[in-house]
Design a protein around this motif. Structure first.
Motif, PDB file in Angstrom:
ATOM      1  N   GLN A  84      -9.121  40.090  25.514  1.00 19.65           N
ATOM      2  CA  GLN A  84     -10.176  39.576  26.379  1.00 19.65           C
ATOM      3  C   GLN A  84     -11.144  38.710  25.577  1.00 19.65           C
ATOM      4  O   GLN A  84     -11.569  37.636  26.023  1.00 19.65           O
ATOM      5  CB  GLN A  84     -10.932  40.727  27.035  1.00 19.65           C
ATOM      6  N   TYR A  85     -11.498  39.202  24.409  1.00 15.80           N
ATOM      7  CA  TYR A  85     -12.420  38.455  23.549  1.00 15.80           C
ATOM      8  C   TYR A  85     -11.791  37.142  23.091  1.00 15.80           C
ATOM      9  O   TYR A  85     -12.469  36.115  23.001  1.00 15.80           O
ATOM     10  CB  TYR A  85     -12.811  39.313  22.361  1.00 15.80           C
ATOM     11  N   SER A 117     -12.285  29.791  25.201  1.00 17.19           N
ATOM     12  CA  SER A 117     -13.031  28.997  26.184  1.00 17.19           C
ATOM     13  C   SER A 117     -14.277  28.398  25.563  1.00 17.19           C
ATOM     14  O   SER A 117     -14.643  27.244  25.837  1.00 17.19           O
ATOM     15  CB  SER A 117     -13.407  29.876  27.380  1.00 17.19           C
ATOM     16  N   TYR A 118     -14.948  29.178  24.696  1.00 17.61           N
ATOM     17  CA  TYR A 118     -16.150  28.690  24.015  1.00 17.61           C
ATOM     18  C   TYR A 118     -15.819  27.465  23.159  1.00 17.61           C
ATOM     19  O   TYR A 118     -16.506  26.437  23.229  1.00 17.61           O
ATOM     20  CB  TYR A 118     -16.735  29.809  23.153  1.00 17.61           C
ATOM     21  N   GLU A 129      -9.834  35.283  24.782  1.00 18.43           N
ATOM     22  CA  GLU A 129      -9.989  34.343  25.895  1.00 18.43           C
ATOM     23  C   GLU A 129     -11.408  33.780  25.938  1.00 18.43           C
ATOM     24  O   GLU A 129     -11.604  32.575  26.174  1.00 18.43           O
ATOM     25  CB  GLU A 129      -9.651  35.035  27.213  1.00 18.43           C
ATOM     26  N   THR A 130     -12.391  34.646  25.697  1.00 14.88           N
ATOM     27  CA  THR A 130     -13.790  34.204  25.687  1.00 14.88           C
ATOM     28  C   THR A 130     -14.037  33.192  24.586  1.00 14.88           C
ATOM     29  O   THR A 130     -14.664  32.134  24.802  1.00 14.88           O
ATOM     30  CB  THR A 130     -14.730  35.407  25.509  1.00 14.88           C
ATOM     31  N   ILE A 131     -13.537  33.492  23.388  1.00 16.08           N
ATOM     32  CA  ILE A 131     -13.747  32.606  22.235  1.00 16.08           C
ATOM     33  C   ILE A 131     -13.001  31.292  22.421  1.00 16.08           C
ATOM     34  O   ILE A 131     -13.530  30.206  22.115  1.00 16.08           O
ATOM     35  CB  ILE A 131     -13.316  33.312  20.940  1.00 16.08           C
ATOM     36  N   LYS A 169     -22.830  31.620  20.080  1.00 21.07           N
ATOM     37  CA  LYS A 169     -21.434  32.025  19.952  1.00 21.07           C
ATOM     38  C   LYS A 169     -21.258  33.441  20.488  1.00 21.07           C
ATOM     39  O   LYS A 169     -21.972  34.357  20.071  1.00 21.07           O
ATOM     40  CB  LYS A 169     -20.995  31.948  18.489  1.00 21.07           C
ATOM     41  N   PRO A 170     -20.313  33.663  21.394  1.00 23.96           N
ATOM     42  CA  PRO A 170     -20.134  35.001  21.983  1.00 23.96           C
ATOM     43  C   PRO A 170     -19.711  36.030  20.944  1.00 23.96           C
ATOM     44  O   PRO A 170     -18.870  35.757  20.082  1.00 23.96           O
ATOM     45  CB  PRO A 170     -19.017  34.790  23.015  1.00 23.96           C
ATOM     46  N   THR A 223      -8.345  31.412  18.709  1.00 25.58           N
ATOM     47  CA  THR A 223      -8.628  32.798  19.081  1.00 25.58           C
ATOM     48  C   THR A 223      -9.341  33.460  17.920  1.00 25.58           C
ATOM     49  O   THR A 223      -9.186  33.049  16.758  1.00 25.58           O
ATOM     50  CB  THR A 223      -7.350  33.587  19.392  1.00 25.58           C
ATOM     51  N   PRO A 278     -17.009  42.257  22.655  1.00 24.45           N
ATOM     52  CA  PRO A 278     -17.459  43.001  23.821  1.00 24.45           C
ATOM     53  C   PRO A 278     -18.215  44.272  23.435  1.00 24.45           C
ATOM     54  O   PRO A 278     -17.900  44.913  22.430  1.00 24.45           O
ATOM     55  CB  PRO A 278     -16.148  43.360  24.544  1.00 24.45           C
TER      56      PRO A 278
END
Length: 249
Positions: free
Chosen positions: A200-201, A207-208, A203-205, A173-174, A220, A177
């Motif tokens: 930004q985070y 997508s994950y 968007e990362t989560i 899991k990301p 989110t 940043p």
């Protein structure tokens, strides 16, 4: 880069284990690695309760919110903030230590010592090819957990760690940043910059989760946190902690 760093960076919570118990040697090694962690002023303000008994695990799983991996694992470790032995030390040495033991400072020391020891234990377990998952759900019903484990005053079970041979390989899991967590010289207080990093985070989560669930989920991180923090949970904790003799001064 080395093997230790690789082990740390590959961490992910394992919630499904093979039906295979840890050996006594593995358990001892994990505990000894926990004990090798730094400790404030050498106070060593923690204890670890290991649970093998299946019925006790079943009861703990129920108390922790019916999490099956509390019951089904190779071994269940419970990490406790512990100033009980220090009360005994005061009696042994004919010293009045009550004010110190009841202080917020020593409460914080016990929490920090326990957390440091636990993280050492998890890294040790993962370096042995085992998986682990922290279980904060024990704090849902601490009075019942304390009764089940027969812990004395000035001992608080903070969390469990389920350890065993992994029966799954979940994606990593990301995390937040780097520049959102690490501040140079002073704390970054530029709100626009912090919000930009959080977006930004998000968007990362999203997508994950979308990839992990084949498009069924696009949470989110800020949405998750806002939802969680809007709910009042474990609001008995202040009174419970004080009843255990911690954080009184």
């Amino acid at each position: 880069m080395n093997q230790v760093i690789e082990t740390i960076l590959q961490h992910r919570s394992i919630r499904r284990f093979e039906d295979r118990a840890l050996s006594d040697e593995q358990i001892r090694t994990i505990v000894e690695c926990a004990q090798a962690a730094s400790t404030s002023s050498f106070i060593q303000a923690y204890s670890i309760i290991g649970v093998k008994d299946k019925e006790t695990k079943r009861k703990l799983a129920e108390l922790a919110g019916n999490q099956p991996y509390v019951e089904n694992n190779g071994h269940f470790f419970i990490f406790c903030a512990d100033l009980h032995r220090h009360e005994i030390i005061g009696e042994m040495e004919n010293a009045d230590v009550s004010a110190a033991l009841e202080s917020t400072e020593k409460f914080m020391v016990a929490l920090i010592d326990t957390a440091l020891a636990a993280q050492n234990a998890v890294i040790a377990a993962e370096s042995m090819g085992l998986g682990a998952c922290y279980i904060g759900g024990l704090r849902n019903n601490l009075p019942e957990v304390c009764e089940l484990l027969k812990v004395p005053k000035q001992v608080i079970p903070l969390f469990g760690i389920a350890v065993g041979y992994p029966a799954q390989n979940p994606d990593k899991k990301p995390r937040l940043p780097f520049h959102h967590v690490y501040h140079e010289e002073t704390y970054e207080q530029d709100r626009s910059k912090l919000e930009y990093q959080l977006n930004q985070y998000n968007e990362t989560i999203s997508s994950y989760y979308e990839k992990r669930t084949n498009g069924e989920r696009r949470d989110t991180w800020t949405g998750q946190m806002a939802s969680m923090l809007s709910k009042q949970v474990r609001m008995y904790m202040k009174e419970f902690v004080e009843g255990k003799g911690f954080n009184l001064k």
